[in-house]
Design an enzyme around this catalytic site. Structure first.
Site, mmCIF file in Angstrom:
data_model
loop_
_atom_site.group_PDB
_atom_site.id
_atom_site.type_symbol
_atom_site.label_atom_id
_atom_site.label_comp_id
_atom_site.label_asym_id
_atom_site.label_seq_id
_atom_site.Cartn_x
_atom_site.Cartn_y
_atom_site.Cartn_z
ATOM 1 C CE LYS A 1 5.194 4.256 0.847
ATOM 2 N NZ LYS A 1 6.223 3.271 0.492
ATOM 3 N NE ARG B 1 11.043 -1.678 -4.394
ATOM 4 C CZ ARG B 1 10.232 -0.857 -3.753
ATOM 5 N NH1 ARG B 1 10.711 0.070 -2.962
ATOM 6 N NH2 ARG B 1 8.926 -0.979 -3.887
ATOM 7 N N PRO C 1 0.839 -1.221 0.000
ATOM 8 C CG PRO C 1 -0.678 -1.524 1.729
ATOM 9 C CD PRO C 1 0.618 -2.033 1.184
ATOM 10 C CD GLU C 2 3.289 2.713 -4.233
ATOM 11 O OE1 GLU C 2 3.351 3.853 -4.715
ATOM 12 O OE2 GLU C 2 3.642 1.688 -4.851
ATOM 13 N NE ARG D 1 5.654 -11.241 2.264
ATOM 14 C CZ ARG D 1 6.370 -10.821 1.233
ATOM 15 N NH1 ARG D 1 5.766 -10.378 0.161
ATOM 16 N NH2 ARG D 1 7.681 -10.851 1.275
#
Ligand SMILES: [Zn+2]
Length: 312
Positions: free
Chosen positions: A59, A302, A2-3, A159
């Site tokens: 965030k 990335r 999630p950003e 996670r």
């Protein structure tokens, strides 16, 4: 992961549904990984607290609490918070107040610690859900806060890169909000930065809340290759990038975020911005503008996606 747009969507959903509600009790799974405060502290701060606001910082989800609505009888929306606070005043606070009076200070300001905040970071797979109490308990549920309204706020995170904490000082994080920044400050962030622009966009000390999806999508709309050195961007490049960042983030918020892996909002609903992705996750697929296959390269560990023809 999630950003900014996904976190903003969760925040907006919760703001409409939990503000004014009171946390009656808290259950914690006993798994230590997501907890950045002790379980005792989280439980003691949350229990009996009224939720007075929900906001986003980068965030992070910041849930503003008001303590002092401790007893169920005082924990109703039309209650009198001042009396509730007076009732739950600790001995030290009363002593403090007496000493203030003795010292000649005005006594209308009762000394008490600042109202705490509950901080939630969703990490990679975290979900902060508002569900009816009879909703089945999902695997990997780490926290359940039972609310006076009967609903439950649950934190689920398979996670366990998410974080839960309570803080007593006003919460602050590094960086600037990309939707609040002006162009001059924005362009100043990248001056003299020799890193690829992609890495600079991901640097949370510069702009907060932009991750891999929105960095790639902003660069695609600005026609800038992710590997370009930040310091080498022209003023015109930066201006396009500034506008793209704002546009991408606002469009993504309007679409409820991107559900590329398992992101859902606080009501369990997915977002739809993934259908507007131009490059992210589209390796080998044709560019929507020119038809060339989208490329994927790795920059600072990335994945980065771009069109080799449209982005320079
Ligand atoms: Zn293209």
């Amino acid at each position: 992961m999630p950003e900014l747009p996904e976190v903003e969507t969760v925040v907006r959903g919760l703001r409409q549904t939990v503000v004014g509600d009171v946390i009656e009790d808290v259950w914690l799974s006993g798994r230590k990984q997501p907890l950045k405060s002790s379980p005792q502290e989280i439980a003691s701060v949350l229990t009996g607290a009224r939720i007075v606001g929900v906001r986003r910082m980068g965030k992070h989800i910041v849930i503003d609490l008001e303590v002092g609505a401790r007893s169920p009888s005082s924990a109703n929306k039309k209650g009198t918070p001042n009396r509730a606070i007076a009732r739950s005043c600790s001995k030290s606070q009363i002593t403090n107040r007496k000493s203030q009076i003795a010292g000649g200070s005005p006594d209308h300001q009762i000394a008490r610690s600042p109202d705490p905040q509950f901080i939630v970071h969703l990490g990679m797979t975290g979900r902060l859900l508002l569900v009816p109490p009879d909703a089945p308990l999902a695997k990997h549920t780490h926290l359940v806060a039972r609310l006076k309204s009967g609903k439950e706020l649950r934190f689920v995170d398979p996670r366990m890169f998410g974080k839960l904490a309570v803080v007593r000082q006003p919460f602050e994080t590094a960086g600037t909000e990309p939707l609040d920044i002006g162009f001059e400050l924005f362009s100043g962030l990248f001056r003299k930065r020799k890193t690829p622009i992609k890495s600079a966009l991901l640097n949370q000390n510069l702009l907060r809340g932009i991750g891999n999806i929105y960095a790639d999508e902003s660069l695609a709309r600005a026609a800038i290759r992710p590997r370009r050195r930040a310091a080498r961007l022209t003023r015109a490049d930066l201006h396009r990038l500034y506008q793209s960042v704002q546009q991408v983030l606002n469009d993504a918020i309007a679409a409820g975020g991107s559900s590329v892996s398992d992101y859902v909002d606080s009501a369990g609903e997915p977002g739809f911005f993934q259908f507007q992705h131009r490059v992210y996750g589209r390796e080998g697929e044709p560019c929507l503008t020119c038809g060339k296959p989208i490329k994927r390269v790795v920059i600072a560990g990335r994945s980065s996606h771009y069109c080799p023809k449209c982005q320079k």
